[in-house]
Enzyme design. Structure first.
Site, PDB file in Angstrom:
ATOM      1  N   ASP A  87       0.879  -1.165   0.000  1.00  0.00           N
ATOM      2  CA  ASP A  87       0.000   0.000   0.000  1.00  0.00           C
ATOM      3  C   ASP A  87       0.921   1.220   0.000  1.00  0.00           C
ATOM      4  O   ASP A  87       2.104   1.114   0.325  1.00  0.00           O
ATOM      5  CB  ASP A  87      -0.907  -0.048   1.250  1.00  0.00           C
ATOM      6  CG  ASP A  87      -2.071   0.928   1.122  1.00  0.00           C
ATOM      7  OD1 ASP A  87      -2.174   1.585   0.068  1.00  0.00           O
ATOM      8  OD2 ASP A  87      -2.867   1.036   2.068  1.00  0.00           O
ATOM      9  N   ASP A 122      -3.420   7.270  -3.516  1.00  0.00           N
ATOM     10  CA  ASP A 122      -4.786   7.803  -3.605  1.00  0.00           C
ATOM     11  C   ASP A 122      -5.137   8.573  -2.339  1.00  0.00           C
ATOM     12  O   ASP A 122      -4.410   8.525  -1.347  1.00  0.00           O
ATOM     13  CB  ASP A 122      -5.790   6.654  -3.829  1.00  0.00           C
ATOM     14  CG  ASP A 122      -5.719   5.598  -2.735  1.00  0.00           C
ATOM     15  OD1 ASP A 122      -4.601   5.220  -2.355  1.00  0.00           O
ATOM     16  OD2 ASP A 122      -6.771   5.144  -2.263  1.00  0.00           O
ATOM     17  N   CYS A 274     -13.840 -23.480  18.222  1.00  0.00           N
ATOM     18  CA  CYS A 274     -12.934 -23.548  17.070  1.00  0.00           C
ATOM     19  C   CYS A 274     -12.066 -24.793  17.196  1.00  0.00           C
ATOM     20  O   CYS A 274     -11.718 -25.189  18.307  1.00  0.00           O
ATOM     21  CB  CYS A 274     -12.077 -22.284  17.058  1.00  0.00           C
ATOM     22  SG  CYS A 274     -10.763 -22.296  15.843  1.00  0.00           S
ATOM     23  N   CYS A 276      -9.065 -25.059  15.416  1.00  0.00           N
ATOM     24  CA  CYS A 276      -7.727 -24.795  14.873  1.00  0.00           C
ATOM     25  C   CYS A 276      -6.692 -25.388  15.830  1.00  0.00           C
ATOM     26  O   CYS A 276      -7.004 -25.669  16.994  1.00  0.00           O
ATOM     27  CB  CYS A 276      -7.524 -23.299  14.645  1.00  0.00           C
ATOM     28  SG  CYS A 276      -7.049 -22.355  16.102  1.00  0.00           S
ATOM     29  N   CYS A 279      -6.579 -23.610  19.317  1.00  0.00           N
ATOM     30  CA  CYS A 279      -7.721 -23.765  20.228  1.00  0.00           C
ATOM     31  C   CYS A 279      -7.907 -25.225  20.670  1.00  0.00           C
ATOM     32  O   CYS A 279      -8.467 -25.482  21.736  1.00  0.00           O
ATOM     33  CB  CYS A 279      -8.988 -23.261  19.571  1.00  0.00           C
ATOM     34  SG  CYS A 279      -8.885 -21.523  19.162  1.00  0.00           S
TER      35      CYS A 279
HETATM   36 ZN   LIG Z   1      -8.927 -21.345  16.940  1.00  0.00          ZN
END
Ligand SMILES: [Zn+2]
Length: 443
Positions: A87, A122, A274, A276, A279
């Site tokens: 950016d 911009d 979750c 993942c 977790c």
């Molecule tokens: Zn997670």
């Protein structure tokens, strides 16, 4: 052309975008990298999470590290061998009101460091601005966009032409039409962050659709600053191909835990919703007991896993032709998202025109929102164009005759021709019924 569309559903597409470092698959999320304070090193983002691309800020790099980045090369400096987008400092203009760099300088810097995807300087419109100021940002951004082509020297970089205008849709339209005439490879929609923070997803849907309807449809569209998984389905369904997320790290710093249905504070959770790797290995109580730094890393990693998981679900939904069902499911998690989905009726003809009509499997109609989906709009339009009711008929009453789920086919099966005729009749009844319900709904 650097962008090739492989699959479509609604305005969403799975595409391949060719950069000088490699080909990346869209819809794609770029995690925002701040080289000074980065909870997860870019190398790990590539190797452990599988991110194909990242985004960083060329203005910050120039200010803090100067020529060092150009000497080493951006990829080596960051320790990332995938695609890198930069950016230009526009976000700093939005936050601080200005930057100490000219467009020519920042374009030249992005070329020297070797960005794969780069952005012109911009002027973001922002949220709380008068029409007059908003007009100023659009005009200045357009002036710089035209100017840019006299300044750039490299053709192997994909350049982004941002659309501004904020919530002033006539300005977004003007900005998109004019930007679309210039030979940019990618477009971006600016200023959505504050719209999203105030939960105005209906305004966001208007902004995206206005840009989308006025830009060349074959160019990818990036939604700046959109990094929450709860809104990915909406943005992708409306044709956004690229996103960037600083939110995963910012939320982590504030003990905020992202889910595809919203955000939780870590201390509100007794169970992690979750699966993942993070977790699955710890409980919220254990994470609360960690040091601030460890907690931040844990949450940043979880937040990225959730974003990736949601994008994978969305891509599979595009492949299966079930993105509408997925979108409705997500929209029912928050009234603001549902308001945005209701608004899509305004754009149903455009969505229908660009969406595949045939599907690999049956459609699920959950409620009246399904009457906006392109398959219904398509046949409803065909019926009103091609069907003439009997001359003296005042009221036409049709009933749907859908086959109940799990109904068995009788043992003495009818011929294939009979089955085909019956199927056509059922479909005609169902669609006409949808038409009448929809018209009643509108009335
Ligand atoms: Zn997670």
């Amino acid at each position: 052309m650097s962008f090739e569309v492989k699959e479509k559903d609604l305005l969403a597409r799975i595409g391949k975008l060719k950069t000088k470092t490699g080909t990346i698959e869209t819809p794609l999320l770029f995690p925002v990298i701040n080289p000074s304070i980065q909870p997860i090193p870019p190398k790990r983002l590539r190797e452990e999470f599988g991110f194909e691309a990242i985004i960083t800020n060329a203005y910050i790099l120039k200010k803090r590290y100067g020529d060092k980045v150009a000497d080493e090369g951006l990829h080596k400096f960051l320790g990332f061998d995938g695609a890198v987008m930069t950016d230009s400092g526009a976000y700093q203009i939005l936050v601080y009101g200005g930057v100490e760099v000219s467009q020519a300088e920042i374009v030249n810097y992005q070329e020297r460091i070797g960005s794969d995807i780069a952005t012109i300087l911009d002027i973001p419109t922002g949220w709380s601005v008068t029409k007059e100021n908003a007009t100023g940002t659009v005009e200045e951004t357009l002036r710089r966009a035209k100017d840019f082509f006299k300044v750039k020297t490299r053709d192997d970089i994909l350049w982004v032409g941002p659309v501004q205008g904020g919530r002033h849709l006539d300005l977004v339209e003007e900005s998109a039409v004019e930007m679309g005439k210039l030979p940019f490879q990618i477009h971006a929609l600016g200023s959505p962050t504050e719209v999203m923070e105030s939960y105005r997803y209906d305004v966001l849907a208007d902004m995206i659709m206005t840009a989308k309807m006025n830009l060349p449809v074959d160019r990818p569209l990036h939604l700046f600053g959109a990094g929450h998984p709860a809104m990915f389905a909406l943005a992708v369904a409306l044709g956004c191909d690229l996103f960037d997320s600083a939110a995963y790290a910012l939320y982590a710093r504030e003990n905020r835990y992202m889910t595809e249905n919203g955000t939780w504070r870590l201390n509100e959770l007794d169970y992690f919703p979750c699966q993942c790797p993070k977790c699955a290995s710890e409980t919220p109580k254990q994470v609360v007991g960690k040091t601030a730094k460890e907690r931040e890393t844990f949450l940043a990693e979880h937040n990225l896993h959730v974003c990736l998981g949601e994008l994978r679900r969305i891509k599979q939904a595009i492949r299966d032709g079930r993105l509408w069902e997925h979108l409705e499911m997500r929209a029912h998690a928050h009234p603001a998202l549902l308001t945005a989905v209701k608004k899509l009726r305004k754009y149903e003809d455009f969505i229908e025109k660009h969406s595949p009509i045939t599907k690999r499997s049956g459609l699920f109609f959950l409620d009246s929102h399904g009457l906006t989906r392109p398959e219904v709009v398509h046949y409803r339009n065909r019926l009103s164009e091609r069907y003439s009711p009997p001359e003296k008929a005042k009221i036409l009453l049709l009933a749907s005759q859908a086959v109940p789920q799990g109904k068995r086919i009788p043992r003495n099966q009818p011929s294939p021709q009979t089955l085909k005729r019956e199927k056509q009749k059922r479909r005609a009844r169902l669609l006409l019924c949808c038409t009448l319900r929809s018209n009643a709904h509108r009335a």
